[in-house]
Design an enzyme around this catalytic site. Sequence first.
Site, short mmCIF file in Angstrom:
data_model
loop_
_atom_site.label_atom_id
_atom_site.label_comp_id
_atom_site.label_asym_id
_atom_site.label_seq_id
_atom_site.Cartn_x
_atom_site.Cartn_y
_atom_site.Cartn_z
N HIS A 41 0.86 -1.18 0.00
CA HIS A 41 0.00 0.00 0.00
C HIS A 41 0.89 1.23 0.00
O HIS A 41 2.00 1.20 0.53
CB HIS A 41 -0.90 0.01 1.24
CG HIS A 41 -1.80 -1.18 1.29
ND1 HIS A 41 -2.95 -1.28 0.56
CD2 HIS A 41 -1.70 -2.34 1.98
CE1 HIS A 41 -3.52 -2.44 0.80
NE2 HIS A 41 -2.78 -3.11 1.65
N ALA A 42 0.42 2.28 -0.58
CA ALA A 42 1.08 3.59 -0.59
C ALA A 42 2.56 3.50 -0.98
O ALA A 42 2.88 3.07 -2.08
CB ALA A 42 0.90 4.27 0.75
#
Length: 87
Positions: A15-16
């Site tokens: 994620h991210a």
Amino acid sequence: MITRTAVVAAKTGLHARPAALFAKAAGEAGVPVQISVADKDPVAANSLLQLMTLGVERGDTVTLHAEDGADAALDALVELLETDFDA
């Protein structure tokens, strides 16, 4: 077709920031690479959006797929996945 498996070490999974770093590295690998998790279809490893749809969490095992001869590229990507960027 060759494959490699890796256990995702990043605290936030893919994620991210870890997903962005991985997508960039996959794009620079010089060969098309796909990534899959569990029973989901493989997606393009260089696509941040597609990576995010996999919902990969810390500790999940993912499989990388590429054409024969991409051993070094896959090995480098496995090393990246098994790195905890927050450590």
